[in-house]
Design a protein around this motif. Structure first.
Motif, PDB file in Angstrom:
ATOM      1  N   PRO A 133       0.832  -1.204   0.000  1.00  0.00           N
ATOM      2  CA  PRO A 133       0.000   0.000   0.000  1.00  0.00           C
ATOM      3  C   PRO A 133       0.866   1.253   0.000  1.00  0.00           C
ATOM      4  O   PRO A 133       1.909   1.301   0.649  1.00  0.00           O
ATOM      5  CB  PRO A 133      -0.807  -0.126   1.296  1.00  0.00           C
ATOM      6  N   GLY A 134       0.420   2.247  -0.723  1.00  0.00           N
ATOM      7  CA  GLY A 134       1.135   3.527  -0.769  1.00  0.00           C
ATOM      8  C   GLY A 134       0.269   4.653  -0.237  1.00  0.00           C
ATOM      9  O   GLY A 134       0.358   5.785  -0.731  1.00  0.00           O
ATOM     10  N   ASN A 135      -0.555   4.349   0.764  1.00  0.00           N
ATOM     11  CA  ASN A 135      -1.564   5.303   1.234  1.00  0.00           C
ATOM     12  C   ASN A 135      -1.271   5.864   2.621  1.00  0.00           C
ATOM     13  O   ASN A 135      -2.184   6.297   3.324  1.00  0.00           O
ATOM     14  CB  ASN A 135      -2.935   4.634   1.255  1.00  0.00           C
ATOM     15  N   PHE A 136      -0.001   5.874   3.028  1.00  0.00           N
ATOM     16  CA  PHE A 136       0.300   6.275   4.404  1.00  0.00           C
ATOM     17  C   PHE A 136       0.159   7.782   4.630  1.00  0.00           C
ATOM     18  O   PHE A 136       0.172   8.238   5.769  1.00  0.00           O
ATOM     19  CB  PHE A 136       1.696   5.776   4.785  1.00  0.00           C
ATOM     20  N   LEU A 182      17.804  -7.624 -12.276  1.00  0.00           N
ATOM     21  CA  LEU A 182      16.505  -8.046 -12.787  1.00  0.00           C
ATOM     22  C   LEU A 182      15.931  -7.009 -13.744  1.00  0.00           C
ATOM     23  O   LEU A 182      16.212  -5.814 -13.626  1.00  0.00           O
ATOM     24  CB  LEU A 182      15.514  -8.246 -11.631  1.00  0.00           C
ATOM     25  N   GLU A 183      15.121  -7.483 -14.671  1.00  0.00           N
ATOM     26  CA  GLU A 183      14.267  -6.575 -15.419  1.00  0.00           C
ATOM     27  C   GLU A 183      13.149  -6.131 -14.483  1.00  0.00           C
ATOM     28  O   GLU A 183      12.568  -6.956 -13.767  1.00  0.00           O
ATOM     29  CB  GLU A 183      13.684  -7.269 -16.649  1.00  0.00           C
ATOM     30  N   ALA A 184      12.828  -4.847 -14.488  1.00  0.00           N
ATOM     31  CA  ALA A 184      11.881  -4.309 -13.515  1.00  0.00           C
ATOM     32  C   ALA A 184      10.650  -3.740 -14.196  1.00  0.00           C
ATOM     33  O   ALA A 184      10.757  -2.966 -15.153  1.00  0.00           O
ATOM     34  CB  ALA A 184      12.557  -3.235 -12.664  1.00  0.00           C
ATOM     35  N   ASP A 185       9.495  -4.137 -13.711  1.00  0.00           N
ATOM     36  CA  ASP A 185       8.208  -3.609 -14.161  1.00  0.00           C
ATOM     37  C   ASP A 185       7.543  -3.018 -12.925  1.00  0.00           C
ATOM     38  O   ASP A 185       7.098  -3.748 -12.028  1.00  0.00           O
ATOM     39  CB  ASP A 185       7.367  -4.740 -14.752  1.00  0.00           C
ATOM     40  N   ILE A 186       7.484  -1.694 -12.849  1.00  0.00           N
ATOM     41  CA  ILE A 186       6.992  -0.997 -11.665  1.00  0.00           C
ATOM     42  C   ILE A 186       5.844  -0.087 -12.070  1.00  0.00           C
ATOM     43  O   ILE A 186       5.935   0.621 -13.082  1.00  0.00           O
ATOM     44  CB  ILE A 186       8.099  -0.133 -11.004  1.00  0.00           C
ATOM     45  N   TRP A 187       4.771  -0.093 -11.294  1.00  0.00           N
ATOM     46  CA  TRP A 187       3.665   0.818 -11.561  1.00  0.00           C
ATOM     47  C   TRP A 187       2.892   1.073 -10.267  1.00  0.00           C
ATOM     48  O   TRP A 187       3.126   0.431  -9.249  1.00  0.00           O
ATOM     49  CB  TRP A 187       2.749   0.275 -12.650  1.00  0.00           C
ATOM     50  N   GLU A 188       2.009   2.042 -10.324  1.00  0.00           N
ATOM     51  CA  GLU A 188       1.157   2.321  -9.175  1.00  0.00           C
ATOM     52  C   GLU A 188      -0.263   2.588  -9.648  1.00  0.00           C
ATOM     53  O   GLU A 188      -0.493   3.016 -10.776  1.00  0.00           O
ATOM     54  CB  GLU A 188       1.676   3.494  -8.354  1.00  0.00           C
ATOM     55  N   THR A 189      -1.218   2.286  -8.781  1.00  0.00           N
ATOM     56  CA  THR A 189      -2.634   2.459  -9.084  1.00  0.00           C
ATOM     57  C   THR A 189      -3.324   3.002  -7.840  1.00  0.00           C
ATOM     58  O   THR A 189      -3.034   2.560  -6.728  1.00  0.00           O
ATOM     59  CB  THR A 189      -3.290   1.114  -9.470  1.00  0.00           C
ATOM     60  N   THR A 190      -4.230   3.941  -8.027  1.00  0.00           N
ATOM     61  CA  THR A 190      -5.089   4.383  -6.938  1.00  0.00           C
ATOM     62  C   THR A 190      -6.499   3.875  -7.213  1.00  0.00           C
ATOM     63  O   THR A 190      -7.150   4.290  -8.180  1.00  0.00           O
ATOM     64  CB  THR A 190      -5.099   5.915  -6.802  1.00  0.00           C
ATOM     65  N   TYR A 191      -6.943   2.936  -6.392  1.00  0.00           N
ATOM     66  CA  TYR A 191      -8.288   2.384  -6.511  1.00  0.00           C
ATOM     67  C   TYR A 191      -9.276   3.298  -5.789  1.00  0.00           C
ATOM     68  O   TYR A 191      -8.967   3.849  -4.734  1.00  0.00           O
ATOM     69  CB  TYR A 191      -8.359   0.994  -5.885  1.00  0.00           C
ATOM     70  N   LEU A 247     -13.279   5.452  -0.710  1.00  0.00           N
ATOM     71  CA  LEU A 247     -11.951   5.353  -0.110  1.00  0.00           C
ATOM     72  C   LEU A 247     -10.927   5.256  -1.236  1.00  0.00           C
ATOM     73  O   LEU A 247     -10.908   4.278  -1.988  1.00  0.00           O
ATOM     74  CB  LEU A 247     -11.847   4.119   0.797  1.00  0.00           C
ATOM     75  N   ALA A 248     -10.113   6.292  -1.377  1.00  0.00           N
ATOM     76  CA  ALA A 248      -9.032   6.252  -2.367  1.00  0.00           C
ATOM     77  C   ALA A 248      -7.864   5.476  -1.772  1.00  0.00           C
ATOM     78  O   ALA A 248      -7.393   5.801  -0.683  1.00  0.00           O
ATOM     79  CB  ALA A 248      -8.601   7.666  -2.729  1.00  0.00           C
ATOM     80  N   PHE A 249      -7.419   4.445  -2.476  1.00  0.00           N
ATOM     81  CA  PHE A 249      -6.365   3.579  -1.944  1.00  0.00           C
ATOM     82  C   PHE A 249      -5.278   3.393  -2.993  1.00  0.00           C
ATOM     83  O   PHE A 249      -5.475   2.725  -3.996  1.00  0.00           O
ATOM     84  CB  PHE A 249      -6.936   2.223  -1.557  1.00  0.00           C
ATOM     85  N   ARG A 250      -4.120   3.981  -2.734  1.00  0.00           N
ATOM     86  CA  ARG A 250      -2.987   3.891  -3.655  1.00  0.00           C
ATOM     87  C   ARG A 250      -2.175   2.633  -3.352  1.00  0.00           C
ATOM     88  O   ARG A 250      -1.913   2.305  -2.196  1.00  0.00           O
ATOM     89  CB  ARG A 250      -2.103   5.129  -3.508  1.00  0.00           C
ATOM     90  N   ARG A 251      -1.775   1.931  -4.414  1.00  0.00           N
ATOM     91  CA  ARG A 251      -0.941   0.730  -4.290  1.00  0.00           C
ATOM     92  C   ARG A 251       0.276   0.855  -5.206  1.00  0.00           C
ATOM     93  O   ARG A 251       0.191   1.415  -6.303  1.00  0.00           O
ATOM     94  CB  ARG A 251      -1.723  -0.522  -4.687  1.00  0.00           C
ATOM     95  N   ILE A 252       1.391   0.280  -4.756  1.00  0.00           N
ATOM     96  CA  ILE A 252       2.630   0.249  -5.537  1.00  0.00           C
ATOM     97  C   ILE A 252       2.915  -1.201  -5.904  1.00  0.00           C
ATOM     98  O   ILE A 252       2.912  -2.083  -5.031  1.00  0.00           O
ATOM     99  CB  ILE A 252       3.796   0.844  -4.733  1.00  0.00           C
ATOM    100  N   PHE A 253       3.180  -1.455  -7.178  1.00  0.00           N
ATOM    101  CA  PHE A 253       3.386  -2.809  -7.696  1.00  0.00           C
ATOM    102  C   PHE A 253       4.791  -2.941  -8.286  1.00  0.00           C
ATOM    103  O   PHE A 253       5.315  -1.988  -8.876  1.00  0.00           O
ATOM    104  CB  PHE A 253       2.384  -3.117  -8.804  1.00  0.00           C
ATOM    105  N   ALA A 254       5.348  -4.131  -8.157  1.00  0.00           N
ATOM    106  CA  ALA A 254       6.665  -4.385  -8.747  1.00  0.00           C
ATOM    107  C   ALA A 254       6.781  -5.848  -9.144  1.00  0.00           C
ATOM    108  O   ALA A 254       6.400  -6.746  -8.385  1.00  0.00           O
ATOM    109  CB  ALA A 254       7.775  -4.029  -7.761  1.00  0.00           C
ATOM    110  N   VAL A 255       7.300  -6.071 -10.342  1.00  0.00           N
ATOM    111  CA  VAL A 255       7.641  -7.420 -10.806  1.00  0.00           C
ATOM    112  C   VAL A 255       9.067  -7.372 -11.338  1.00  0.00           C
ATOM    113  O   VAL A 255       9.368  -6.616 -12.269  1.00  0.00           O
ATOM    114  CB  VAL A 255       6.680  -7.912 -11.907  1.00  0.00           C
TER     115      VAL A 255
END
Length: 267
Positions: A133-136, A182-191, A247-255
Motif C-alpha cells: 500500500p502507498g496510502n500512508f 533483474l528486469e523491472a516492471d513498476i507501476w502504481e494504481t489508486t483504486y 476510499l481512495a487507496f494507492r498501491r505500488i506494484f513491482a515485478v
C-alpha cells in the motif's frame, strides 16, 4: 499481535483486486515452485495453484490463525500446501521460479534488504512480484497517527505506529530490482473503493492498519479510541450523495524478472 481472518475478509473483493493485477503481470510458462509470502487466509494462493497446476505451490504466513484458516479451505489443489513462517527468515530455494508477496512487506521494517536478498537468489527466468500500500499519507492514516500521538494517547501509543516512510517510492523499488540484475516492471494504481455500511472506513482499517493499536490497548481504551477515530473518519470521508463512502487507496506494484539474456547487477 493476532490477525482476525474474518475481519480481514470483510472487504475481500476489494483486497483481492491488487493481487490479480499483480500476478497478471507475472509471465512464466512453467514454474517449478511458487511461494506466496504472507499468504493470509489462503484463498488467493489457491488461485496460483490452479493457474500453474504442475508447480509446487507453498503459502507461508506468520499468523497461526491465518495458516489454520488456509488449511481449512475446501477443495484445494493437490499441489498446494500452507506452513507457518516468518518472511524475514525465508530465502528462495533452488527451483523457486515465482515469489509473490501481496500487501505484506509494509509490516516488515527494512524490507528493502529482504527484497535485495531474494532478488539476488533468483534463478534464470524467475520472478519476484510484490505490491504494497502507498496510502500512508491518506487521511485514514494521518488521522490515526495524529490521534495516537495526542495528549490523551501518546503515553500508551506514541511509538506504536510507523509513519509515511513505511514503504519506498516506486523509483526506489525500480533501482533495487535493477541493481540485483533483474528486469523491472513498476507501476502504481489508486483504486476508488466504494464502501458501504456503518463506519465503513473504520471497518476497513480495523482489519489491517488499526490492528497494532487495538492490540496495545485494554478493551475499554480500544473502544474509546475507536469512537474518537470513527468521528474523525466520518468527517474526512463523508457519504456520497447516492450512498456509500469512497476510499481512495494507492498501491505500488513491482515485478522483477531474471532475464535469460542477463542484466549485470549494479556495482
Amino acid at each position: 499481535m493476532r490477525w482476525d481472518p474474518a475481519q480481514y475478509a470483510a472487504f475481500s473483493d476489494h483486497r483481492a483486486r491488487p493481487f490479480f493485477d499483480l500476478v497478471g503481470r507475472v509471465d512464466h510458462p512453467a514454474p517449478r515452485r511458487i511461494v506466496d509470502l504472507g499468504c493470509g487466509p489462503g484463498e488467493l494462493t489457491v488461485v496460483l495453484a490452479r493457474r500453474w497446476p504442475e508447480a509446487e505451490v507453498l503459502g507461508i504466513d506468520s499468523s497461526p490463525e491465518m495458516v489454520e484458516r488456509a488449511r481449512s479451505l475446501e477443495d484445494t489443489p493437490a499441489n498446494l500446501a500452507f506452513v507457518p513462517g516468518d518472511v524475514r527468515d525465508w530465502t528462495p530455494e533452488a527451483g523457486t521460479d515465482v515469489v509473490v508477496s501481496n500487501a505484506v512487506l509494509q509490516w516488515v521494517p527494512d524490507h528493502q534488504t529482504l527484497l535485495a536478498r531474494w532478488a539476488a537468489a533468483l534463478e534464470e527466468r524467475a520472478c519476484l512480484a510484490f505490491q504494497v500500500p502507498g496510502n500512508f499519507s491518506a487521511p485514514s492514516h494521518v488521522l490515526m497517527r495524529r490521534l495516537a500521538e495526542s495528549e490523551r494517547w501518546c503515553q500508551q501509543l506514541g511509538s506504536i505506529l510507523r509513519h509515511d516512510d513505511v514503504v519506498s517510492p516506486p523509483e526506489d523499488y525500480h533501482r533495487l530490482l535493477r541493481g540485483a540484475g533483474l528486469e523491472a516492471d513498476i507501476w502504481e494504481t489508486t483504486y476508488q473503493h466504494l464502501l458501504t455500511g456503518a463506519d465503513p472506513v473504520l471497518e476497513w482499517v480495523r482489519g489491517t492498519g488499526l490492528r497494532p493499536i487495538l492490540a496495545a490497548l485494554p478493551a475499554a481504551d480500544a473502544a474509546e479510541f475507536e469512537r474518537t477515530y470513527a468521528a474523525m473518519l466520518s468527517a474526512a470521508y463523508p457519504p456520497e450523495p447516492d450512498g456509500g463512502t469512497l476510499l481512495a487507496f494507492r498501491r505500488i506494484f513491482a515485478v522483477g524478472t531474471r532475464s535469460s539474456t542477463g542484466i549485470s547487477p549494479a556495482a
